[in-house]
Structure formats: structure tokens, C-alpha cells
Design a protein around this motif. Sequence first.
Motif, PDB file in Angstrom:
ATOM      1  N   THR A 119       0.733  -1.129   0.164  1.00  0.00           N
ATOM      2  CA  THR A 119       0.394   0.264   0.267  1.00  0.00           C
ATOM      3  C   THR A 119       0.714   1.160  -0.277  1.00  0.00           C
ATOM      4  O   THR A 119       1.851   0.965   0.028  1.00  0.00           O
ATOM      5  N   VAL A 142      -0.779   4.732   4.448  1.00  0.00           N
ATOM      6  CA  VAL A 142      -2.082   3.588   5.142  1.00  0.00           C
ATOM      7  C   VAL A 142      -1.350   2.868   6.626  1.00  0.00           C
ATOM      8  O   VAL A 142      -0.219   2.578   6.543  1.00  0.00           O
ATOM      9  N   HIS A 143      -2.544   3.305   7.379  1.00  0.00           N
ATOM     10  CA  HIS A 143      -2.392   2.558   8.722  1.00  0.00           C
ATOM     11  C   HIS A 143      -2.366   1.260   8.375  1.00  0.00           C
ATOM     12  O   HIS A 143      -3.279   0.631   7.612  1.00  0.00           O
ATOM     13  N   ASP A 144      -1.667   0.016   9.923  1.00  0.00           N
ATOM     14  CA  ASP A 144      -1.273  -0.591   9.465  1.00  0.00           C
ATOM     15  C   ASP A 144      -2.649  -1.281   9.981  1.00  0.00           C
ATOM     16  O   ASP A 144      -3.501  -2.685   9.359  1.00  0.00           O
ATOM     17  N   SER A 145      -3.592  -0.976  11.036  1.00  0.00           N
ATOM     18  CA  SER A 145      -4.900  -1.221  10.918  1.00  0.00           C
ATOM     19  C   SER A 145      -5.618  -1.599   9.837  1.00  0.00           C
ATOM     20  O   SER A 145      -6.670  -2.817   9.887  1.00  0.00           O
ATOM     21  N   LYS A 146      -5.507  -0.677   8.698  1.00  0.00           N
ATOM     22  CA  LYS A 146      -6.467  -0.684   7.951  1.00  0.00           C
ATOM     23  C   LYS A 146      -6.305  -1.481   6.746  1.00  0.00           C
ATOM     24  O   LYS A 146      -6.799  -2.144   5.960  1.00  0.00           O
ATOM     25  N   ALA A 147      -4.848  -1.430   6.699  1.00  0.00           N
ATOM     26  CA  ALA A 147      -4.116  -2.636   5.367  1.00  0.00           C
ATOM     27  C   ALA A 147      -4.082  -4.033   6.053  1.00  0.00           C
ATOM     28  O   ALA A 147      -4.436  -4.881   5.363  1.00  0.00           O
ATOM     29  N   GLU A 162      -7.410  -6.338   4.519  1.00  0.00           N
ATOM     30  CA  GLU A 162      -6.849  -7.505   3.163  1.00  0.00           C
ATOM     31  C   GLU A 162      -5.933  -8.105   2.936  1.00  0.00           C
ATOM     32  O   GLU A 162      -5.898  -8.941   2.150  1.00  0.00           O
ATOM     33  N   TYR A 201      -2.326  -2.787  15.730  1.00  0.00           N
ATOM     34  CA  TYR A 201      -3.577  -3.555  15.064  1.00  0.00           C
ATOM     35  C   TYR A 201      -4.378  -3.336  16.151  1.00  0.00           C
ATOM     36  O   TYR A 201      -4.245  -4.760  16.767  1.00  0.00           O
ATOM     37  N   GLU A 257     -13.234  -2.667  14.442  1.00  0.00           N
ATOM     38  CA  GLU A 257     -12.875  -3.232  12.870  1.00  0.00           C
ATOM     39  C   GLU A 257     -12.285  -3.669  12.685  1.00  0.00           C
ATOM     40  O   GLU A 257     -12.594  -5.448  11.689  1.00  0.00           O
ATOM     41  N   LEU A 258     -10.917  -3.728  12.954  1.00  0.00           N
ATOM     42  CA  LEU A 258     -10.294  -4.960  12.341  1.00  0.00           C
ATOM     43  C   LEU A 258     -10.063  -6.555  13.143  1.00  0.00           C
ATOM     44  O   LEU A 258     -10.394  -7.213  13.076  1.00  0.00           O
TER      45      LEU A 258
END
Length: 223
Positions: free
Chosen positions: A89, A93-98, A101, A123, A127-128
Motif C-alpha cells: 500500500t 496507510v495505517h497498519d490496522s487498515k491494511a 486485506e 493493530y 473493525e479490525l
Amino acid sequence: GWRAVYDFFRRWRRHGYIRELHQRLRRTERERQGRLPEPSAGIIDSQSVDGSETCPASSRGYDGGKSRDGRKRHILTDTGGLLLEVTVTPANVHDSKAAPELLEAFMAEPGRLLELVWVDSAYQGQELADAFAAHGVEVVVVKRTDGTKGFKVLARRWVVERTLGWLSRSRRLNRDHERRPDHHVQMVWWAATITLVRRMAGQRPHWPEFRPHRLAAPGPARG
């Protein structure tokens, strides 16, 4: 020339050949160690790298925490440090968002047995946790001891950090030279495969010195 090499690389990328090769070697290595081919636990971490002038602004970002302007590779390993999955990414992009995926990419194939993943404090969030729970995977955060300063080896965390160190030894991965993020992903798979093959062979790389004066003219065939 370079066109033939690039066409070869593009064909392998399109069909996922290098990723599949690594997955097969990884399963073979785990079985050689007396373990199940598929892991039940893993570790996630990320690494930001600066992008070169060939890395377009549309797919790069600035990671303020690491002072890196480029892209970020997110990896999932088993508890021995073998690469399981990788995504790339922009570095902002924050680790928790990636992470969701990354997990989705690994769990998409049948036969996965992953039940638990160790992560660092980046993390976190409902949501995660929900995204991981959807696959039946528990997230365990490994935190630093309060008040600890400087470098400290953290349980489980050092394994994935060692793998990131292995990847960084590849000159192609020291900086991001790729125009496309998916090409960066392929370079990670190539670097991981080379490292794994050397590990399985039990030898360090050796390039024999070429000395023309040692070459002798072919003699008569011997029975």
C-alpha cells in the motif's frame, strides 16, 4: 533483451507463478520440520520504504512515524518466519487498515488453518477485530512493557521482524523502484523464494570466480 525478461516477469505475475512456487516450497519446508503444511498461528507486521523517482505519486504516501516517502509492505508469516502473504500500500496507510486485506488474501484459498495472529499495538480497533473474527482468527496484541526504552526483543514479534530484515537484504527492496504496487509484491515473493531455497539447500550463496586460463581444450572421451 530487457523486453523478453519483462514479458517473462509479467507472465509469471499474471498467473501468480512465483507466489505458488513459494507456497509449495513453504509447505515442503514445514513438513521437513515435522509440522503441518498449513500453520494455525501467524504474525503480522509492516515495513515502509522510500520510493524512487520511478514510483508514481498516485500509489505512494508519506509515513510520518518512519519518515518514509514511498510504499509500505505488509506481511504475514508463520511462527518460524516463513512468508505466508504480502500486500503493498502507500506508506501512509495505517497498519490496522491494511491488515484485513492481508488476511483476506491469505484466507481466500481453501485449506487454511489459521486460528491466531500476533500483532503489535498498531493493530487494534473493533473493525479490525471483526474482520479477523469473520475468518475465525483471534488477534493477540504483543505490547512493550510500560516504561521500556530502546530496543527490546518481544515474544513472537522478533520472528516477523527478522523476516523483514531478510527481505531488506534484497537490493531491489531497499527502495521501491516499481511503477506498480503489484510489481513490488512480486519482488517480495522473489526475494522470499530465494531466501527459502537457500535455507532449504543449507548453504550460503557462492558465485565461482571465472578464470579463463583454467579452461582446457576438450580431450578424447573416456570410457
